[in-house]
Design a protein around this motif. Structure first.
Motif, PDB file in Angstrom:
ATOM      1  N   LEU A 262       0.828  -1.208   0.000  1.00 57.38           N
ATOM      2  CA  LEU A 262       0.000   0.000   0.000  1.00 57.38           C
ATOM      3  C   LEU A 262       0.862   1.257   0.000  1.00 57.38           C
ATOM      4  N   GLU A 263       2.007   1.189   0.654  1.00 57.85           N
ATOM      5  CA  GLU A 263       2.905   2.340   0.716  1.00 57.85           C
ATOM      6  C   GLU A 263       3.716   2.529  -0.556  1.00 57.85           C
ATOM      7  N   THR A 264       4.063   1.433  -1.214  1.00 61.27           N
ATOM      8  CA  THR A 264       5.061   1.519  -2.283  1.00 61.27           C
ATOM      9  C   THR A 264       4.521   1.261  -3.683  1.00 61.27           C
ATOM     10  N   THR A 265       3.254   0.854  -3.828  1.00 62.20           N
ATOM     11  CA  THR A 265       2.693   0.608  -5.153  1.00 62.20           C
ATOM     12  C   THR A 265       1.353   1.325  -5.287  1.00 62.20           C
ATOM     13  N   ARG A 266       0.862   1.374  -6.525  1.00 65.27           N
ATOM     14  CA  ARG A 266      -0.479   1.914  -6.776  1.00 65.27           C
ATOM     15  C   ARG A 266      -1.450   0.795  -7.120  1.00 65.27           C
ATOM     16  N   HIS A 267      -1.105  -0.420  -6.783  1.00 67.54           N
ATOM     17  CA  HIS A 267      -2.019  -1.527  -7.020  1.00 67.54           C
ATOM     18  C   HIS A 267      -3.325  -1.307  -6.257  1.00 67.54           C
ATOM     19  N   SER A 268      -4.422  -1.797  -6.801  1.00 68.06           N
ATOM     20  CA  SER A 268      -5.705  -1.658  -6.126  1.00 68.06           C
ATOM     21  C   SER A 268      -5.700  -2.451  -4.830  1.00 68.06           C
ATOM     22  N   VAL A 269      -6.577  -2.059  -3.917  1.00 72.16           N
ATOM     23  CA  VAL A 269      -6.706  -2.779  -2.653  1.00 72.16           C
ATOM     24  C   VAL A 269      -7.077  -4.238  -2.912  1.00 72.16           C
ATOM     25  N   GLU A 270      -7.953  -4.458  -3.881  1.00 77.02           N
ATOM     26  CA  GLU A 270      -8.374  -5.823  -4.202  1.00 77.02           C
ATOM     27  C   GLU A 270      -7.188  -6.665  -4.680  1.00 77.02           C
ATOM     28  N   ARG A 271      -6.352  -6.064  -5.543  1.00 83.80           N
ATOM     29  CA  ARG A 271      -5.192  -6.795  -6.054  1.00 83.80           C
ATOM     30  C   ARG A 271      -4.205  -7.094  -4.936  1.00 83.80           C
TER      31      ARG A 271
END
Length: 312
Positions: free
Chosen positions: A270-279
């Motif tokens: 969550l801190e280091t990527t922009r991946h979705s919460v679901e992913r």
């Protein structure tokens, strides 16, 4: 640079005084710059610290303009707070300064009225005294620290480390806080009376223990759907023996350890990527977004979205 003022009251407890000085002064950002400027302040130049007398380089004027003020504990928490110190702390709070106490330093904050109506803690041996002297404070004897936003309190001794590392994590993220914890030779997360919001990228592994290979394997397989039987098979133990060994060596059950490791990894993503919460939930092994959100909030006290926003 974030300025931290450590307020040395008369009869200050040296351990409580040194904790924030060491943690904040040693904190380094990823590019090597210091994260904090530390000032030691006192009402009078010479301060009684029990076994010795210390000379503070800053007076109460050192509290002015500080981003954070730390009030360490004192040997006599019932000693009256001087009007000058009381007014200085109230003025700082009025300007939005973050103010935290270590151990019986909570009594000084209580004397200012800043804890009225708030939840707070102090050393367990003094919680009844604090509650009796200040009935407007909700005193919780079972936690390592309490974060009310701009006003924070911690329990005694080593709990001051937990609080300081929590503030480093709040200011700069878990990676910087993990480095600060390693310099202090303490775990960034430890068992306590509350679900701690301090995390690091990898779950603590008892070095040299018989479980070390298994925990390393678990850390590398967080994305898999793992049952207790799967873990026991990997360990070549019965499930009963596995649970007993885990409790002895980690203080948790295998699935509790696995859930915490997954949440830690999720925080890092969550801190280091922009991946979705679901992913991210799927990446760290949760079977559904709902299960991920529920476990994350239960562990950290906030939702994944709220956690991410704090680092945006």
């Amino acid at each position: 640079m974030h300025a931290v003022a450590v307020l040395a009251l008369d009869q200050v407890i040296p351990f409580d005084l040194s904790t924030p000085i060491e943690v904040f002064a040693r904190t380094r950002l990823p590019d090597g710059r210091p994260g904090y400027q530390v000032r030691v302040c006192a009402e009078q130049p010479d301060v009684d610290a029990g076994a010795f007398t210390l000379r503070a380089p800053w007076g109460l004027d050192g509290l002015e303009g500080a981003d954070t003020i730390i009030v360490p504990g004192t040997a006599d928490p019932t000693a009256p707070l001087s009007p000058a110190v009381r007014d200085a702390l109230r003025a700082a709070a009025g300007h939005g300064t973050r103010i935290a106490s270590i151990c019986t330093g909570a009594f000084a904050l209580a004397a200012t009225g800043l804890l009225d109506g708030l939840r707070a803690t102090t050393h367990w041996i003094a919680t009844d005294l604090l509650a009796a002297a200040h009935p407007d404070i909700e005193v919780d004897p079972n936690v390592l620290y309490v974060d009310n936003g701009h006003i924070l309190t911690s329990a005694g001794a080593a709990a001051g480390l937990d609080l300081c590392l929590h503030m480093v994590r709040s200011d700069y993220g878990s990676a910087v806080a993990a480095d600060a914890a390693r310099l202090s030779v303490v775990p960034l997360e430890r068992e306590g009376g509350q679900a701690q919001f301090i995390v690091h990228d990898h779950a603590p592994t008892p070095q040299g223990s018989e479980l070390e290979p298994l925990l390393t394997w678990l850390q590398g397989n967080l994305s898999r759907e793992l049952t207790l039987s799967d873990i026991a098979a990997q360990a070549r133990m019965s499930t009963r023996t596995l649970i007993r060994r885990f409790r002895e060596q980690t203080g948790a059950t295998p699935l509790q350890w696995l859930h915490r490791a997954r949440v830690r990894q999720a925080q890092h993503l969550l801190e280091t990527t922009r991946h979705s919460v679901e992913r991210i939930g799927a990446q760290v092994g949760f079977g559904s977004p709902t299960a991920f959100r529920d476990r994350f909030k239960r562990t950290t006290g906030v939702s994944p979205h709220t956690y991410r926003r704090s680092f945006s």
